[in-house]
Design a protein around this motif. Structure first.
Motif, PDB file in Angstrom:
ATOM      1  N   ILE A   1      18.973  25.777  37.872  1.00 57.83           N
ATOM      2  CA  ILE A   1      20.017  24.975  37.216  1.00 57.83           C
ATOM      3  C   ILE A   1      19.774  23.496  37.447  1.00 57.83           C
ATOM      4  O   ILE A   1      19.896  22.669  36.532  1.00 57.83           O
ATOM      5  CB  ILE A   1      21.407  25.391  37.732  1.00 57.83           C
ATOM      6  CG1 ILE A   1      21.717  26.831  37.300  1.00 57.83           C
ATOM      7  CG2 ILE A   1      22.481  24.447  37.212  1.00 57.83           C
ATOM      8  CD1 ILE A   1      22.956  27.417  37.955  1.00 57.83           C
ATOM      9  N   GLY A   2      19.412  23.141  38.679  1.00 53.82           N
ATOM     10  CA  GLY A   2      19.130  21.736  38.979  1.00 53.82           C
ATOM     11  C   GLY A   2      17.960  21.205  38.178  1.00 53.82           C
ATOM     12  O   GLY A   2      17.985  20.055  37.720  1.00 53.82           O
TER      13      GLY A   2
ATOM     14  N   VAL B   1      16.997  22.210  35.196  1.00 51.14           N
ATOM     15  CA  VAL B   1      17.451  22.008  33.810  1.00 51.14           C
ATOM     16  C   VAL B   1      18.283  20.726  33.704  1.00 51.14           C
ATOM     17  O   VAL B   1      18.068  19.909  32.796  1.00 51.14           O
ATOM     18  CB  VAL B   1      18.271  23.223  33.336  1.00 51.14           C
ATOM     19  CG1 VAL B   1      18.928  22.945  31.974  1.00 51.14           C
ATOM     20  CG2 VAL B   1      17.391  24.463  33.252  1.00 51.14           C
ATOM     21  N   LEU B   2      19.217  20.537  34.631  1.00 48.87           N
ATOM     22  CA  LEU B   2      20.045  19.329  34.604  1.00 48.87           C
ATOM     23  C   LEU B   2      19.197  18.082  34.802  1.00 48.87           C
ATOM     24  O   LEU B   2      19.424  17.056  34.148  1.00 48.87           O
ATOM     25  CB  LEU B   2      21.116  19.416  35.695  1.00 48.87           C
ATOM     26  CG  LEU B   2      22.189  20.493  35.504  1.00 48.87           C
ATOM     27  CD1 LEU B   2      23.110  20.537  36.719  1.00 48.87           C
ATOM     28  CD2 LEU B   2      22.990  20.235  34.236  1.00 48.87           C
TER      29      LEU B   2
ATOM     30  N   LEU C   1      17.308  17.427  31.498  1.00 47.37           N
ATOM     31  CA  LEU C   1      18.225  16.981  30.440  1.00 47.37           C
ATOM     32  C   LEU C   1      18.749  15.575  30.714  1.00 47.37           C
ATOM     33  O   LEU C   1      18.851  14.746  29.800  1.00 47.37           O
ATOM     34  CB  LEU C   1      19.397  17.956  30.313  1.00 47.37           C
ATOM     35  CG  LEU C   1      19.080  19.332  29.718  1.00 47.37           C
ATOM     36  CD1 LEU C   1      20.303  20.230  29.791  1.00 47.37           C
ATOM     37  CD2 LEU C   1      18.597  19.193  28.274  1.00 47.37           C
ATOM     38  N   PHE C   2      19.079  15.313  31.969  1.00 47.08           N
ATOM     39  CA  PHE C   2      19.587  13.981  32.311  1.00 47.08           C
ATOM     40  C   PHE C   2      18.493  12.928  32.156  1.00 47.08           C
ATOM     41  O   PHE C   2      18.749  11.813  31.683  1.00 47.08           O
ATOM     42  CB  PHE C   2      20.133  13.988  33.733  1.00 47.08           C
ATOM     43  CG  PHE C   2      20.895  12.745  34.100  1.00 47.08           C
ATOM     44  CD1 PHE C   2      21.845  12.206  33.251  1.00 47.08           C
ATOM     45  CD2 PHE C   2      20.653  12.097  35.298  1.00 47.08           C
ATOM     46  CE1 PHE C   2      22.554  11.061  33.590  1.00 47.08           C
ATOM     47  CE2 PHE C   2      21.334  10.947  35.652  1.00 47.08           C
ATOM     48  CZ  PHE C   2      22.302  10.434  34.788  1.00 47.08           C
TER      49      PHE C   2
ATOM     50  N   SER D   1      11.395  15.577  30.867  1.00 50.11           N
ATOM     51  CA  SER D   1      12.331  15.265  29.785  1.00 50.11           C
ATOM     52  C   SER D   1      11.772  15.678  28.424  1.00 50.11           C
ATOM     53  O   SER D   1      12.544  15.956  27.495  1.00 50.11           O
ATOM     54  CB  SER D   1      12.651  13.762  29.784  1.00 50.11           C
ATOM     55  OG  SER D   1      11.498  12.993  29.457  1.00 50.11           O
TER      56      SER D   1
ATOM     57  N   TRP E   1      25.593  22.131  45.941  1.00 51.58           N
ATOM     58  CA  TRP E   1      26.226  21.243  44.959  1.00 51.58           C
ATOM     59  C   TRP E   1      25.911  19.788  45.293  1.00 51.58           C
ATOM     60  O   TRP E   1      25.545  19.008  44.417  1.00 51.58           O
ATOM     61  CB  TRP E   1      27.733  21.478  44.947  1.00 51.58           C
ATOM     62  CG  TRP E   1      28.485  20.524  44.069  1.00 51.58           C
ATOM     63  CD1 TRP E   1      28.986  19.296  44.418  1.00 51.58           C
ATOM     64  CD2 TRP E   1      28.800  20.699  42.678  1.00 51.58           C
ATOM     65  NE1 TRP E   1      29.605  18.700  43.349  1.00 51.58           N
ATOM     66  CE2 TRP E   1      29.516  19.538  42.265  1.00 51.58           C
ATOM     67  CE3 TRP E   1      28.576  21.716  41.770  1.00 51.58           C
ATOM     68  CZ2 TRP E   1      29.982  19.390  40.961  1.00 51.58           C
ATOM     69  CZ3 TRP E   1      29.043  21.562  40.466  1.00 51.58           C
ATOM     70  CH2 TRP E   1      29.732  20.417  40.076  1.00 51.58           C
TER      71      TRP E   1
ATOM     72  N   VAL F   1      22.093  18.962  44.517  1.00 46.91           N
ATOM     73  CA  VAL F   1      21.807  18.716  43.098  1.00 46.91           C
ATOM     74  C   VAL F   1      22.452  17.408  42.650  1.00 46.91           C
ATOM     75  O   VAL F   1      21.851  16.633  41.893  1.00 46.91           O
ATOM     76  CB  VAL F   1      22.289  19.900  42.239  1.00 46.91           C
ATOM     77  CG1 VAL F   1      22.134  19.592  40.753  1.00 46.91           C
ATOM     78  CG2 VAL F   1      21.508  21.165  42.592  1.00 46.91           C
ATOM     79  N   SER F   2      23.655  17.127  43.129  1.00 48.23           N
ATOM     80  CA  SER F   2      24.321  15.865  42.781  1.00 48.23           C
ATOM     81  C   SER F   2      23.519  14.670  43.262  1.00 48.23           C
ATOM     82  O   SER F   2      23.379  13.670  42.553  1.00 48.23           O
ATOM     83  CB  SER F   2      25.729  15.827  43.399  1.00 48.23           C
ATOM     84  OG  SER F   2      26.544  16.839  42.861  1.00 48.23           O
TER      85      SER F   2
ATOM     86  N   LEU G   1      20.554  14.027  40.891  1.00 45.22           N
ATOM     87  CA  LEU G   1      20.942  13.404  39.627  1.00 45.22           C
ATOM     88  C   LEU G   1      21.372  11.956  39.834  1.00 45.22           C
ATOM     89  O   LEU G   1      21.036  11.069  39.031  1.00 45.22           O
ATOM     90  CB  LEU G   1      22.068  14.206  38.974  1.00 45.22           C
ATOM     91  CG  LEU G   1      21.732  15.654  38.602  1.00 45.22           C
ATOM     92  CD1 LEU G   1      22.947  16.351  38.007  1.00 45.22           C
ATOM     93  CD2 LEU G   1      20.560  15.715  37.629  1.00 45.22           C
TER      94      LEU G   1
END
Length: 378
Positions: free
Chosen positions: A86-87, A89-90, A93-94, A113, A313, A316-317, A320
């Motif tokens: 999940i991280g 993918v985020l 995408l980010f 990206s 959480w 991953v935060s 990003l």
């Protein structure tokens, strides 16, 4: 199990350092752990993770049995793997969004990206199979492997601690050729974070967490000697860092020091980084324990502890936010105004990381309030 606030605080501090260290133009990154020691927040994160595994494993096994402990950590490995996918993918995408907004950034490789848009299923599959580990998240790939082996390795460690640590040390010694055998995108180089090297630090943490009640009575009578050894190791590392910072004028001294330590390789976890984090661990756990206990009760300490309790959480935060902070830093002008702006960005991403963790920890509370205000038919 009662939480240890100082450990949560240190986990939060490690995540803040990881975030700031991946913002090359940041201001506060000059004050992170890696500026004063030969190791960095990655070692702190892995050692603390191992410590918590050892501490939790013993408690679970005592209350529910070994099978329950094994099943718990298999599920934990799956959750870490989920966070990795999940991280990733985020992250991609980010990164793509930032490029679309004309915000350049160097924290992650630009190809992610592109791949997430051009071949999303291929990108997700290569990450899920761990053929590829996007940078900033590669330590999670290491963590998946370490936790996944825990149902076998931790019982071995608990039953035969000296033999298990001898095996771990032998694997660490052969870590580079072993890592090269792992098939992945790096063509014979293995994973960036060499699991055969870093497992030594992780299982050292497990052993400390599991046997701390037996280890400390043996070590405490030798506190004076161990304090002296630990301080000497840390000062030696600081001298290396200072020579690196000074550069060419300090080269003669740097060359003398290098004859002692040889080379420093983060990715396979060289010996100096390993003994340095252990020296720091002793200092924090024994002579500086009252100071760290006090810090964990301050406002800043409690906020860092919340970041640490955020777990995956928060990790991953922080990844990003490091990308966002890096992109914002690159828009700052030169001179004093740019310096102040980058400082403000650093403060903002730290606050954002804390807010993210605090919201996650209180999610049941605020989600409950939202549900209570919705019409009953929804």
């Amino acid at each position: 199990m009662k939480r240890i606030e100082a450990l949560d605080m240190l986990r939060g501090y490690a995540l803040v350092c990881i975030m700031l260290d991946h913002m090359p133009l940041g201001v506060i990154r000059n004050l992170t752990l890696s500026n004063f020691t030969v190791f960095d927040a990655a070692e702190l994160f892995v050692l603390l993770s191992g410590f918590l595994v050892g501490m939790v494993w013993v408690k679970v096994e005592e209350r529910q049995g070994r099978r329950a402990a094994q099943w718990r950590f298999l599920k934990r490995a799956f959750k870490v793997w989920q966070a990795l996918v999940i991280g990733a993918v985020l992250l991609a995408l980010f990164s793509h969004l930032l490029y679309q907004l004309k915000m350049n950034h160097t924290a992650v490789w630009f190809q992610y990206s592109r791949w997430i848009v051009e071949n999303p299923f291929g990108y997700i599959a290569t990450v899920a199979l761990m053929w590829m580990q996007p940078n900033l998240l590669d330590v999670l790939a290491l963590y998946v492997l370490l936790i996944a082996t825990a149902p076998v390795t931790v019982p071995f460690l608990l039953r035969m601690p000296f033999t298990a640590m001898a095996v771990s040390l032998g694997i660490w010694w052969l870590s580079e050729p072993l890592n090269a055998m792992i098939p992945n995108q790096r063509e014979g180089q293995g994973l960036l974070f060499n699991p055969f090297g870093w497992q030594l630090l992780f299982f050292t943490g497990v052993a400390i967490g599991a046997f701390r009640d037996k280890i400390m009575p043996v070590l405490r009578p030798r506190t004076g000697v161990l304090n002296g050894i630990s301080i000497s190791i840390l000062l030696f590392g600081l001298a290396i860092i200072i020579c690196w910072r000074i550069g060419e004028p300090a080269k003669p001294v740097a060359d003398i020091l290098k004859q002692v330590y040889g080379s420093i390789d983060k990715w396979s976890l060289d010996g100096l980084r390993y003994i340095s984090i252990l020296a720091a661990t002793w200092m924090v756990a024994v002579p500086l324990a009252p100071a760290f206990g006090w810090m964990s009760r301050t406002v800043l300490g409690r906020d860092l502890a919340e970041i640490g309790r955020g777990g995956l959480w928060s990790f991953v935060s922080c990844v990003l936010l490091s990308m966002w902070g890096d992109a914002l830093d690159m828009t700052a002008p030169a001179g004093l105004n740019g310096f102040l702006l980058r400082l403000a960005i650093d403060v903002w991403v730290i606050l954002a990381l804390w807010i993210s963790a605090a919201l996650w920890l209180r999610r049941e509370e605020w989600l409950g309030r939202i549900r209570a205000k919705l019409p009953h038919w929804i």
